[in-house]
Design a protein around this motif. Structure first.
Motif, PDB file in Angstrom:
ATOM      1  N   GLN A 267       0.822  -1.202   0.000  1.00 56.56           N
ATOM      2  CA  GLN A 267       0.000   0.000   0.000  1.00 56.56           C
ATOM      3  C   GLN A 267       0.856   1.253   0.000  1.00 56.56           C
ATOM      4  OE1 GLN A 267      -2.772   1.771   3.346  1.00 56.56           O
ATOM      5  NE2 GLN A 267      -3.804   0.059   2.384  1.00 56.56           N
ATOM      6  N   GLY A 268       1.963   1.237   0.744  1.00 53.19           N
ATOM      7  CA  GLY A 268       2.835   2.397   0.782  1.00 53.19           C
ATOM      8  C   GLY A 268       3.544   2.653  -0.535  1.00 53.19           C
ATOM      9  N   LEU A 269       4.067   1.599  -1.151  1.00 54.78           N
ATOM     10  CA  LEU A 269       4.747   1.771  -2.435  1.00 54.78           C
ATOM     11  C   LEU A 269       3.775   2.258  -3.509  1.00 54.78           C
ATOM     12  CD1 LEU A 269       6.998  -1.422  -2.465  1.00 54.78           C
ATOM     13  CD2 LEU A 269       7.787   0.940  -2.280  1.00 54.78           C
ATOM     14  N   ALA A 270       2.556   1.743  -3.498  1.00 57.49           N
ATOM     15  CA  ALA A 270       1.580   2.107  -4.520  1.00 57.49           C
ATOM     16  C   ALA A 270       1.134   3.554  -4.412  1.00 57.49           C
ATOM     17  CB  ALA A 270       0.365   1.179  -4.450  1.00 57.49           C
ATOM     18  N   THR A 271       1.371   4.211  -3.263  1.00 57.32           N
ATOM     19  CA  THR A 271       0.949   5.602  -3.141  1.00 57.32           C
ATOM     20  C   THR A 271       1.667   6.518  -4.121  1.00 57.32           C
ATOM     21  OG1 THR A 271       2.573   5.952  -1.368  1.00 57.32           O
ATOM     22  CG2 THR A 271       0.322   5.403  -0.694  1.00 57.32           C
ATOM     23  N   CYS A 272       2.833   6.112  -4.625  1.00 60.10           N
ATOM     24  CA  CYS A 272       3.521   6.970  -5.590  1.00 60.10           C
ATOM     25  C   CYS A 272       2.715   7.094  -6.882  1.00 60.10           C
ATOM     26  CB  CYS A 272       4.926   6.469  -5.871  1.00 60.10           C
ATOM     27  SG  CYS A 272       5.033   5.058  -6.981  1.00 60.10           S
ATOM     28  N   LEU A 273       1.825   6.126  -7.151  1.00 64.52           N
ATOM     29  CA  LEU A 273       0.968   6.234  -8.332  1.00 64.52           C
ATOM     30  C   LEU A 273      -0.046   7.360  -8.181  1.00 64.52           C
ATOM     31  CD1 LEU A 273       0.236   2.498  -9.271  1.00 64.52           C
ATOM     32  CD2 LEU A 273       1.987   4.036 -10.161  1.00 64.52           C
ATOM     33  N   ASP A 274      -0.363   7.755  -6.941  1.00 60.92           N
ATOM     34  CA  ASP A 274      -1.239   8.905  -6.748  1.00 60.92           C
ATOM     35  C   ASP A 274      -0.635  10.144  -7.385  1.00 60.92           C
ATOM     36  OD1 ASP A 274      -3.105   7.442  -5.288  1.00 60.92           O
ATOM     37  OD2 ASP A 274      -2.068   7.798  -3.396  1.00 60.92           O
ATOM     38  N   THR A 275       0.693  10.204  -7.410  1.00 56.87           N
ATOM     39  CA  THR A 275       1.386  11.311  -8.068  1.00 56.87           C
ATOM     40  C   THR A 275       1.640  11.026  -9.544  1.00 56.87           C
ATOM     41  OG1 THR A 275       2.450  12.052  -6.027  1.00 56.87           O
ATOM     42  CG2 THR A 275       3.495  12.669  -8.100  1.00 56.87           C
ATOM     43  N   LEU A 276       2.218   9.860  -9.838  1.00 57.27           N
ATOM     44  CA  LEU A 276       2.628   9.567 -11.219  1.00 57.27           C
ATOM     45  C   LEU A 276       1.432   9.486 -12.164  1.00 57.27           C
ATOM     46  CD1 LEU A 276       5.418   6.909 -10.593  1.00 57.27           C
ATOM     47  CD2 LEU A 276       5.705   9.263 -11.383  1.00 57.27           C
ATOM     48  N   CYS A 277       0.431   8.702 -11.783  1.00 57.22           N
ATOM     49  CA  CYS A 277      -0.742   8.563 -12.659  1.00 57.22           C
ATOM     50  C   CYS A 277      -1.502   9.880 -12.760  1.00 57.22           C
ATOM     51  CB  CYS A 277      -1.652   7.452 -12.146  1.00 57.22           C
ATOM     52  SG  CYS A 277      -0.950   5.792 -12.317  1.00 57.22           S
ATOM     53  N   THR A 297       3.013  -2.557 -10.793  1.00 55.93           N
ATOM     54  CA  THR A 297       2.532  -3.921 -10.581  1.00 55.93           C
ATOM     55  C   THR A 297       3.674  -4.919 -10.664  1.00 55.93           C
ATOM     56  OG1 THR A 297       0.378  -3.309 -11.533  1.00 55.93           O
ATOM     57  CG2 THR A 297       0.885  -5.658 -11.361  1.00 55.93           C
ATOM     58  N   TYR A 298       4.551  -4.741 -11.638  1.00 56.84           N
ATOM     59  CA  TYR A 298       5.704  -5.640 -11.757  1.00 56.84           C
ATOM     60  C   TYR A 298       6.599  -5.537 -10.525  1.00 56.84           C
ATOM     61  CZ  TYR A 298       4.438  -6.055 -16.708  1.00 56.84           C
ATOM     62  OH  TYR A 298       3.776  -6.304 -17.882  1.00 56.84           O
ATOM     63  N   LEU A 299       6.808  -4.326 -10.037  1.00 61.08           N
ATOM     64  CA  LEU A 299       7.645  -4.151  -8.847  1.00 61.08           C
ATOM     65  C   LEU A 299       7.028  -4.866  -7.650  1.00 61.08           C
ATOM     66  CD1 LEU A 299       9.959  -2.828  -7.239  1.00 61.08           C
ATOM     67  CD2 LEU A 299       8.482  -0.818  -6.952  1.00 61.08           C
ATOM     68  N   LEU A 300       5.725  -4.681  -7.468  1.00 54.36           N
ATOM     69  CA  LEU A 300       5.056  -5.320  -6.328  1.00 54.36           C
ATOM     70  C   LEU A 300       5.069  -6.840  -6.464  1.00 54.36           C
ATOM     71  CD1 LEU A 300       2.000  -2.924  -5.840  1.00 54.36           C
ATOM     72  CD2 LEU A 300       4.214  -2.897  -4.668  1.00 54.36           C
ATOM     73  N   TRP A 301       4.939  -7.329  -7.681  1.00 53.43           N
ATOM     74  CA  TRP A 301       4.995  -8.784  -7.870  1.00 53.43           C
ATOM     75  C   TRP A 301       6.390  -9.325  -7.557  1.00 53.43           C
ATOM     76  CZ3 TRP A 301       1.831  -9.261 -13.071  1.00 53.43           C
ATOM     77  CH2 TRP A 301       0.462  -9.243 -12.763  1.00 53.43           C
ATOM     78  N   MET A 302       7.413  -8.529  -7.786  1.00 55.99           N
ATOM     79  CA  MET A 302       8.764  -8.981  -7.458  1.00 55.99           C
ATOM     80  C   MET A 302       8.936  -9.174  -5.954  1.00 55.99           C
ATOM     81  SD  MET A 302      11.382  -7.013 -10.008  1.00 55.99           S
ATOM     82  CE  MET A 302      12.747  -7.785  -9.146  1.00 55.99           C
ATOM     83  N   LEU A 303       8.174  -8.418  -5.160  1.00 58.59           N
ATOM     84  CA  LEU A 303       8.260  -8.562  -3.711  1.00 58.59           C
ATOM     85  C   LEU A 303       7.663  -9.873  -3.220  1.00 58.59           C
ATOM     86  CD1 LEU A 303       7.229  -4.976  -2.523  1.00 58.59           C
ATOM     87  CD2 LEU A 303       9.529  -5.908  -2.725  1.00 58.59           C
ATOM     88  N   ILE A 304       6.855 -10.501  -4.052  1.00 61.42           N
ATOM     89  CA  ILE A 304       6.139 -11.701  -3.614  1.00 61.42           C
ATOM     90  C   ILE A 304       7.097 -12.841  -3.304  1.00 61.42           C
ATOM     91  CG2 ILE A 304       4.522 -13.490  -4.373  1.00 61.42           C
ATOM     92  CD1 ILE A 304       3.003 -11.339  -5.896  1.00 61.42           C
ATOM     93  N   MET A 435      11.261   5.781  -9.750  1.00 66.16           N
ATOM     94  CA  MET A 435       9.981   5.379  -9.195  1.00 66.16           C
ATOM     95  C   MET A 435      10.145   4.842  -7.770  1.00 66.16           C
ATOM     96  SD  MET A 435       7.323   2.445 -10.500  1.00 66.16           S
ATOM     97  CE  MET A 435       8.498   1.173 -10.003  1.00 66.16           C
ATOM     98  N   ILE A 436      11.171   4.046  -7.552  1.00 60.60           N
ATOM     99  CA  ILE A 436      11.408   3.491  -6.214  1.00 60.60           C
ATOM    100  C   ILE A 436      11.744   4.612  -5.235  1.00 60.60           C
ATOM    101  CG2 ILE A 436      12.942   2.020  -4.869  1.00 60.60           C
ATOM    102  CD1 ILE A 436      13.153   0.178  -7.291  1.00 60.60           C
ATOM    103  N   ARG A 437      12.544   5.595  -5.686  1.00 58.21           N
ATOM    104  CA  ARG A 437      12.874   6.728  -4.813  1.00 58.21           C
ATOM    105  C   ARG A 437      11.627   7.509  -4.435  1.00 58.21           C
ATOM    106  NH1 ARG A 437      16.284  10.560  -7.506  1.00 58.21           N
ATOM    107  NH2 ARG A 437      16.013   9.447  -9.432  1.00 58.21           N
ATOM    108  N   LEU A 438      10.694   7.632  -5.362  1.00 61.31           N
ATOM    109  CA  LEU A 438       9.448   8.340  -5.078  1.00 61.31           C
ATOM    110  C   LEU A 438       8.545   7.523  -4.164  1.00 61.31           C
ATOM    111  CD1 LEU A 438       7.724  10.862  -5.784  1.00 61.31           C
ATOM    112  CD2 LEU A 438       6.753   9.535  -7.657  1.00 61.31           C
ATOM    113  N   ALA A 439       8.604   6.190  -4.271  1.00 56.94           N
ATOM    114  CA  ALA A 439       7.683   5.334  -3.536  1.00 56.94           C
ATOM    115  C   ALA A 439       8.134   5.045  -2.107  1.00 56.94           C
ATOM    116  CB  ALA A 439       7.504   4.010  -4.289  1.00 56.94           C
ATOM    117  N   LEU A 440       9.443   5.048  -1.856  1.00 51.11           N
ATOM    118  CA  LEU A 440       9.958   4.639  -0.540  1.00 51.11           C
ATOM    119  C   LEU A 440       9.438   5.496   0.624  1.00 51.11           C
ATOM    120  CD1 LEU A 440      13.656   3.566  -1.210  1.00 51.11           C
ATOM    121  CD2 LEU A 440      11.727   2.132  -0.499  1.00 51.11           C
ATOM    122  N   PRO A 441       9.381   6.837   0.518  1.00 51.62           N
ATOM    123  CA  PRO A 441       8.857   7.611   1.652  1.00 51.62           C
ATOM    124  C   PRO A 441       7.424   7.217   2.022  1.00 51.62           C
ATOM    125  CG  PRO A 441      10.005   9.042   0.134  1.00 51.62           C
ATOM    126  CD  PRO A 441       9.906   7.717  -0.544  1.00 51.62           C
ATOM    127  N   GLY A 442       6.575   6.979   1.021  1.00 48.85           N
ATOM    128  CA  GLY A 442       5.212   6.555   1.307  1.00 48.85           C
ATOM    129  C   GLY A 442       5.172   5.203   1.999  1.00 48.85           C
TER     130      GLY A 442
END
Length: 660
Positions: A267-277, A297-304, A435-442
């Motif tokens: 959920q935290g990583l996906a918040t960067c899409l609130d900005t990017l999208c 989605t690919y990034l989140l799937w890699m975490l699985i 993208m990862i740099r933008l997503a990490l703070p969230g």
């Protein structure tokens, strides 16, 4: 020629610099990292891909399709769109800062028109939709006195209004009966002139009735959506609770582990899409919305993969922490089954942002209207009909987690949203670093808040299986009740931001007061509900008398907590509306880690209050949060917030002129 096509024939570096300037012109508050990401994506697209996309071209705009004119970027219009909504929040988790909002689309523009027209009618600038008859019954007069949204007419009539409002451009508009300034049904152009003139003259007011009606309209669908999404968790806990005490405690432990290790990071990583999208859609580069969705989605799937390894061995990990090996074994089994649902969770978190960036907030609601009943059916089928028992409850969760993104895909494919999809692209496998740099703070913010609350479940496990089972019931109940004030806070945030952006600071303060009163009423309602049903609620989840007795002892504390929980949610929403969300974020973290948790552990173990002590600390922490935020709101300079918003808009207008 479109802005995207104008970069052909340049070096890659020049193309990135130029597209960065083009992208950055469409937002009131933009992220440099997000601009870098979108600029790189635009620069890397081949000429034939650009030719097939109507990015920022001279094609007919969406507004023209609706027979209206797009508003000027600097105009102080109202925009009825919640920003950065994160459906599925389990507890008071603060939404990450949204650094950009999409430009107005046709739906938003029409909603803004309606809201502006309502305020103009309330202030007697244009005639009412339904003129008042000369003679009214006593009941009609009492009803109008209590519920009318009209601003009281000045004693000297509308003279001050007519003298203070600039009527330039409206000389041909006849003054109608009762000295109204505008026509009964003004055209968009006429309404814009009236709106700009009244905003400039600073004469627009609002009433508590108007704000109460608006907040109700904004929040009702959000409340339904949040409750529907959380019903997936409630149904699982409700079902497992009917199986036994040990299973109920194991579910609580498993969900806590899943939240901390996977759901919160996702959920935290996906918040960067609130900005990017939002930035991609707002600048007209719609197919980049789909590209950002794919990449995340690919990034989140890699975490699985690492999470799957961890969850598969969860029994051993939890067994070293939890004193009861049977509870740890069942929790490990539950997590093993949940591995199958992780792809769906990741896809749905990204998919929600994909549709929200296009203004289709109703898409998630429609999906949940279908998915929530099917989740109940799946629980009945797997647990009772097929007699899968405990693993059946986990299987039902997995079924729903994979069903929701599939339903969302069907909605986009066959209803609306395909304009932002350009098919699978290998470019989604590149440009991950920014993208990862933008997503990490969230991710860090959401993870910190999840951990602060979920650690109480870990503490409850130290008291035994009965207390852990009771903790599962208490978390479910309080999270369910929280899904009423939290959507209300999102509605209040949206309304306040709209009024601040329209330079109506007095109206914004009135709306804030109404929101706080509504929050108090919701908190008191939840308090009354939990207090009066303290002995009945536990038996909805379990037949175990010991667990039910523990729950009934702690529920009075949870009932008092409801008032602070509701006020904290509303006050943080108001802080977001005036652009001070950072105050709420730091206040929450301070209260959780330096107030709530120390008090919880001290009263729970040192004073031997047990589970009551854990929840007592939470109540004190939320009381501190609500007190600090309310104090800040009371002393906040609302006019300064208006000036800051106006400065951002003027800066954006100047940047647009420089790039033309």
């Amino acid at each position: 020629m479109s802005s995207a096509l104008s970069i052909k024939g340049r070096s890659y570096h020049d193309r990135v610099l130029e597209t960065a300037s083009l992208v950055s012109t469409s937002y009131l508050s933009s992220s440099p990292i997000a601009q870098e990401i979108l600029a790189r994506d635009l620069a890397e697209y081949s000429d034939d891909e650009q030719d097939g996309d109507a990015w920022g071209s001279d094609d007919e705009s969406e507004f023209d399709l609706y027979g209206t004119d797009a508003p000027e970027s600097h105009a102080a219009h109202l925009v009825s769109r919640p920003s950065g909504v994160a459906y599925g929040t389990l507890r008071p988790i603060l939404a990450a800062d949204v650094q950009a909002s999409p430009a107005l689309n046709a739906r938003d523009y029409l909603q803004s028109r309606d809201a502006e027209r309502s305020l103009l009618r309330d202030n007697h600038i244009i005639p009412p939709k339904h003129p008042r008859p000369f003679q009214e019954s006593l009941f009609k007069r009492l009803y109008r006195w209590a519920f009318s949204t009209k601003v009281p007419t000045p004693k000297d009539g509308l003279g001050p209004v007519l003298s203070r409002v600039s009527t330039k451009g409206l000389e041909s508009a006849p003054l109608l009966q009762h000295d109204y300034l505008g026509p009964v049904s003004p055209t968009p152009s006429e309404q814009d002139l009236l709106w700009d003139a009244t905003v400039t003259a600073n004469i627009l007011k609002t009433t508590w009735q108007r704000e109460a009606k608006t907040l109700t309209q904004y929040s009702r669908s959000l409340i339904v959506t949040f409750l529907l999404h959380y019903s997936v968790t409630v149904t699982s806990v409700f079902t497992v609770g009917r199986i036994g005490r040990l299973e109920l405690g194991a579910v609580s432990l498993a969900v806590m582990s899943a939240n901390i290790t996977f759901y919160a990071p996702v959920q935290g990583l996906a918040t960067c899409l609130d900005t990017l999208c939002a930035q991609a859609y707002g600048s007209g580069h719609k197919r980049l919305v789909g590209l950002q969705f794919q990449r995340m989605t690919y990034l989140l799937w890699m975490l699985i993969l690492p999470i799957a390894v961890l969850w598969w061995n969860a029994q051993r990990v939890l067994g070293s922490i939890i004193p009861d090996p049977d509870t740890a074994a069942l929790a490990g089994l539950y997590l093993r089954v949940l591995i199958l649902g992780t792809p769906g969770v990741a896809a749905f978190e990204s998919g929600k942002r994909f549709v929200q960036a296009q203004g289709m907030f109703h898409a998630t609601t429609i999906v949940l209207f279908i998915g929530a009943p099917l989740n109940v059916l799946a629980n009945w089928l797997f647990v009772w009909k097929l007699d899968w028992g405990f693993t059946g409850a986990a299987s039902a969760v997995v079924f729903t987690q994979n069903l929701l993104p599939f339903l969302l895909f069907l909605y986009v494919r066959f209803v609306e949203g395909m304009e932002c999809w350009n098919g699978l692209s290998r470019k989604a496998l590149t440009n991950w670093g920014p993208m990862i740099r933008l997503a990490l703070p969230g991710m860090i913010m959401v993870e910190a808040q999840y951990f602060a609350f979920e650690v109480l479940t870990l503490g409850a496990s130290q008291f035994g299986s009965a207390h852990l089972a009771a903790q599962s019931v208490l978390v479910t109940v309080t999270s369910t009740t929280f899904n009423i004030p939290f959507p209300l806070s999102i509605a209040a945030s949206t309304r306040i931001a709209n009024l601040i952006g329209a330079r109506l600071s007095d109206a914004a303060r009135t709306s804030a007061k109404v929101a706080l009163v509504a929050g108090c009423l919701v908190g008191l309602f939840n308090l009354t509900l939990l207090s009066t049903l303290r002995y009945q609620i536990p038996y909805l989840f379990t037949k175990d008398t010991e667990v039910a007795e523990i729950v009934s002892r702690v529920l009075p504390i949870c009932a008092v907590l409801q008032v602070f929980d509701s006020l904290a949610a509303i006050s943080h929403g108001l802080l977001r509306g005036i652009g001070r969300q950072g105050i709420g974020g730091f206040t929450n973290l301070f209260s959780y880690y330096l107030v709530a948790l120390p008090i919880s552990f001290a009263t729970g173990w040192y004073l031997h209050w047990g589970l009551e002590g854990l929840w007592f600390g939470v109540a004190i922490g939320l009381a501190v949060v609500s007190s600090v935020e309310l104090w800040y709101l009371h002393h906040a300079d609302w006019q300064h917030a208006v000036e800051e918003a106006d400065m951002r808009m003027r800066s954006d207008d100047a940047h647009q002129m420089d790039t033309k």
